[in-house]
Design a protein around this motif. Structure first.
Motif, mmCIF file in Angstrom:
data_model
loop_
_atom_site.group_PDB
_atom_site.id
_atom_site.type_symbol
_atom_site.label_atom_id
_atom_site.label_comp_id
_atom_site.label_asym_id
_atom_site.label_seq_id
_atom_site.Cartn_x
_atom_site.Cartn_y
_atom_site.Cartn_z
ATOM 1 N N LEU A 126 32.341 -11.881 1.217
ATOM 2 C CA LEU A 126 31.029 -11.315 0.898
ATOM 3 C C LEU A 126 29.891 -12.143 1.476
ATOM 4 C CD1 LEU A 126 31.669 -10.345 -2.826
ATOM 5 C CD2 LEU A 126 31.240 -8.760 -0.947
ATOM 6 N N VAL A 127 30.162 -13.412 1.767
ATOM 7 C CA VAL A 127 29.159 -14.345 2.277
ATOM 8 C C VAL A 127 29.692 -14.966 3.566
ATOM 9 C CG1 VAL A 127 28.085 -16.588 1.828
ATOM 10 C CG2 VAL A 127 28.102 -14.843 0.043
ATOM 11 N N ASN A 128 28.818 -15.086 4.568
ATOM 12 C CA ASN A 128 29.218 -15.709 5.835
ATOM 13 C C ASN A 128 29.290 -17.225 5.741
ATOM 14 O OD1 ASN A 128 27.579 -13.051 6.696
ATOM 15 N ND2 ASN A 128 29.151 -13.483 8.220
ATOM 16 N N ARG A 129 28.266 -17.842 5.135
ATOM 17 C CA ARG A 129 28.221 -19.300 5.008
ATOM 18 C C ARG A 129 27.585 -19.677 3.675
ATOM 19 N NH1 ARG A 129 30.503 -18.482 9.071
ATOM 20 N NH2 ARG A 129 30.350 -19.495 11.119
ATOM 21 N N TYR A 140 30.048 1.945 -2.386
ATOM 22 C CA TYR A 140 30.211 2.173 -0.936
ATOM 23 C C TYR A 140 30.374 0.837 -0.213
ATOM 24 C CZ TYR A 140 28.845 3.386 3.877
ATOM 25 O OH TYR A 140 28.799 3.516 5.238
ATOM 26 N N LEU A 141 29.547 -0.144 -0.560
ATOM 27 C CA LEU A 141 29.517 -1.408 0.161
ATOM 28 C C LEU A 141 30.724 -2.287 -0.136
ATOM 29 C CD1 LEU A 141 25.749 -2.268 -0.416
ATOM 30 C CD2 LEU A 141 26.780 -1.700 1.792
ATOM 31 N N LEU A 142 31.029 -2.498 -1.406
ATOM 32 C CA LEU A 142 32.034 -3.500 -1.757
ATOM 33 C C LEU A 142 33.432 -3.200 -1.231
ATOM 34 C CD1 LEU A 142 29.757 -4.667 -3.607
ATOM 35 C CD2 LEU A 142 31.620 -5.421 -5.083
ATOM 36 N N PRO A 143 33.950 -1.974 -1.363
ATOM 37 C CA PRO A 143 35.295 -1.733 -0.815
ATOM 38 C C PRO A 143 35.375 -1.974 0.686
ATOM 39 C CG PRO A 143 34.670 0.029 -2.304
ATOM 40 C CD PRO A 143 33.437 -0.795 -2.065
ATOM 41 N N ARG A 144 34.279 -1.760 1.388
ATOM 42 C CA ARG A 144 34.265 -1.984 2.834
ATOM 43 C C ARG A 144 34.217 -3.461 3.177
ATOM 44 N NH1 ARG A 144 32.787 2.944 1.843
ATOM 45 N NH2 ARG A 144 32.933 4.577 3.461
ATOM 46 N N LEU A 145 33.740 -4.274 2.252
ATOM 47 C CA LEU A 145 33.640 -5.716 2.485
ATOM 48 C C LEU A 145 34.867 -6.476 2.000
ATOM 49 C CD1 LEU A 145 29.910 -6.165 1.427
ATOM 50 C CD2 LEU A 145 30.814 -6.387 3.749
ATOM 51 N N VAL A 146 35.424 -6.072 0.834
ATOM 52 C CA VAL A 146 36.517 -6.851 0.236
ATOM 53 C C VAL A 146 37.727 -6.009 -0.128
ATOM 54 C CG1 VAL A 146 34.946 -8.615 -0.646
ATOM 55 C CG2 VAL A 146 35.512 -6.655 -2.090
ATOM 56 N N ALA A 201 37.073 -4.993 -5.139
ATOM 57 C CA ALA A 201 35.823 -4.356 -5.556
ATOM 58 C C ALA A 201 35.914 -3.888 -7.006
ATOM 59 C CB ALA A 201 35.502 -3.179 -4.636
ATOM 60 N N LYS A 202 37.044 -3.302 -7.376
ATOM 61 C CA LYS A 202 37.217 -2.842 -8.761
ATOM 62 C C LYS A 202 37.210 -4.013 -9.731
ATOM 63 C CE LYS A 202 39.916 1.175 -7.351
ATOM 64 N NZ LYS A 202 41.296 1.719 -7.239
ATOM 65 N N GLU A 203 37.862 -5.107 -9.354
ATOM 66 C CA GLU A 203 37.855 -6.293 -10.223
ATOM 67 C C GLU A 203 36.419 -6.748 -10.492
ATOM 68 O OE1 GLU A 203 39.139 -11.006 -10.114
ATOM 69 O OE2 GLU A 203 40.101 -9.609 -8.724
ATOM 70 N N LEU A 204 35.621 -6.836 -9.440
ATOM 71 C CA LEU A 204 34.236 -7.284 -9.601
ATOM 72 C C LEU A 204 33.438 -6.312 -10.455
ATOM 73 C CD1 LEU A 204 33.572 -8.428 -5.918
ATOM 74 C CD2 LEU A 204 33.871 -9.914 -7.908
ATOM 75 N N MET A 205 33.644 -5.012 -10.234
ATOM 76 C CA MET A 205 32.837 -4.004 -10.926
ATOM 77 C C MET A 205 33.342 -3.712 -12.337
ATOM 78 S SD MET A 205 31.964 -1.338 -7.876
ATOM 79 C CE MET A 205 30.604 -1.721 -6.749
ATOM 80 N N PHE A 206 34.654 -3.819 -12.567
ATOM 81 C CA PHE A 206 35.197 -3.540 -13.896
ATOM 82 C C PHE A 206 34.877 -4.639 -14.898
ATOM 83 C CE2 PHE A 206 39.041 -0.664 -12.567
ATOM 84 C CZ PHE A 206 38.147 0.285 -12.078
ATOM 85 N N ALA A 209 24.185 -5.515 1.680
ATOM 86 C CA ALA A 209 23.797 -4.544 2.709
ATOM 87 C C ALA A 209 23.318 -5.223 3.984
ATOM 88 C CB ALA A 209 22.702 -3.619 2.171
ATOM 89 N N CYS A 210 22.958 -6.498 3.892
ATOM 90 C CA CYS A 210 22.450 -7.203 5.068
ATOM 91 C C CYS A 210 23.579 -7.454 6.071
ATOM 92 C CB CYS A 210 21.800 -8.523 4.645
ATOM 93 S SG CYS A 210 20.276 -8.302 3.689
ATOM 94 N N ASP A 211 23.193 -7.667 7.313
ATOM 95 C CA ASP A 211 24.179 -7.841 8.374
ATOM 96 C C ASP A 211 24.905 -9.172 8.273
ATOM 97 O OD1 ASP A 211 23.456 -5.356 9.757
ATOM 98 O OD2 ASP A 211 21.553 -6.383 10.090
ATOM 99 N N LEU A 212 24.203 -10.191 7.851
ATOM 100 C CA LEU A 212 24.770 -11.521 7.653
ATOM 101 C C LEU A 212 24.250 -12.056 6.323
ATOM 102 C CD1 LEU A 212 24.107 -12.899 11.256
ATOM 103 C CD2 LEU A 212 26.326 -12.159 10.354
ATOM 104 N N VAL A 213 25.119 -12.751 5.579
ATOM 105 C CA VAL A 213 24.726 -13.265 4.268
ATOM 106 C C VAL A 213 24.949 -14.774 4.227
ATOM 107 C CG1 VAL A 213 25.037 -13.099 1.775
ATOM 108 C CG2 VAL A 213 25.384 -11.066 3.213
#
Length: 271
Positions: A189-192, A158-164, A169-174, A129-133
């Motif tokens: 999912l991560v900036n650096r 809500y978050l994961l499909p918008r990021l990846v 997202a389904k792979e990660l959650m399933f 949820a953070c702006d930068l990770v």
């Protein structure tokens, strides 16, 4: 008798640096920073204070020990006065995990996650949820819900499909497999990702850059980007025009234009 829970002030540390960065640090390393009810409420309050305080111009969310946040620790929740009835679970989620994630998304200052270790369940969603990770190279991210037969909460779907995207997202959650920091960076999912001993320094450097920037412009930009995937083009364009109108009333916008004309570095004050 169960042990008396530690006060939230000691399990969520807070300091405001001279350059305007609010550091919020989860501090229950013995529990891998599984977040309690008291901690959740303190983090929500500190994020609200960051929005309202002109002295705060950026936020870093991090933790002590080997875990960033291993999920929710419900042992510190207020005792339920009656037998659970239909509607109670949904209300608990709305007022609990979803409020925490919304507090990050709605914070009017940019929020950096400095993920020092395991981020599982709501802990992973708190980071996403953070702006930068930023992440230590030893960190892992786990959508742990499926391992417990649960549906993801805290805005994960809500978050994961918008990021990846939905398939990843389904792979990660399933499957609920642990995702390394390096893989999380590759998937967006991560900036650096940096060595663990460099994480705090990089977070401080990025937060310092944000804190010296045009704070209201950043807040409006955050709002536009967060809303963009929920908007049609006409709505997004209207929101952009409105944000431009609001921003041009700020001192920093004037300073940005003036400094360009005068060929000097702008000095933003956050308003």
């Amino acid at each position: 008798m169960p042990p008396t829970p530690a006060p939230a002030e000691s399990t969520v540390l807070h300091r405001l640096t001279t350059d305007g960065v609010s550091w919020i640090t989860l501090n229950r390393p013995e529990a891998m920073n599984a977040v309690t009810w008291e901690q959740r409420e303190r983090v929500i309050a500190l994020l609200a204070e960051a929005s309202a305080d002109p002295a705060v111009r950026a936020v870093v969310l991090t933790a002590t020990g080997r875990g960033f946040c291993a999920g929710a620790d419900l042992r510190g929740a207020p005792a339920q006065a009656r037998e659970r009835v239909p509607g109670d679970v949904a209300r608990t989620i709305r007022l609990g995990a979803q409020r925490l994630i919304a507090a990050v998304l709605d914070c009017e200052k940019p929020v950096i996650a400095a993920v020092n270790g395991t981020a599982a369940g709501i802990g992973a969603h708190l980071a996403f949820a953070c702006d930068l990770v930023l992440a230590a190279d030893t960190a892992t991210f786990i959508e742990v819900f499926v391992r417990r037969g649960l549906v993801p909460d805290g805005g994960g779907a809500y978050l994961l499909p918008r990021l990846v995207g939905p398939q990843r997202a389904k792979e990660l959650m399933f499957f609920g497999d642990a995702l390394s920091a390096a893989d999380a960076e590759r998937t967006g999912l991560v900036n650096r990702t940096v060595p663990a001993d460099e994480l705090a320094g990089l977070a401080a450097a990025w937060a310092g850059r944000l804190a010296s920037g045009p704070t209201r412009s950043l807040a409006l930009t955050k709002q536009l980007v967060n809303a963009s995937l929920d908007s049609d083009r006409a709505t997004a364009f209207a929101a952009e025009a409105a944000a431009q109108e609001i921003n041009m009333t700020t001192r920093d916008a004037g300073e940005g234009v003036t400094s360009f004309v005068e060929r000097r570095t702008p000095e933003y004050r956050g308003y």
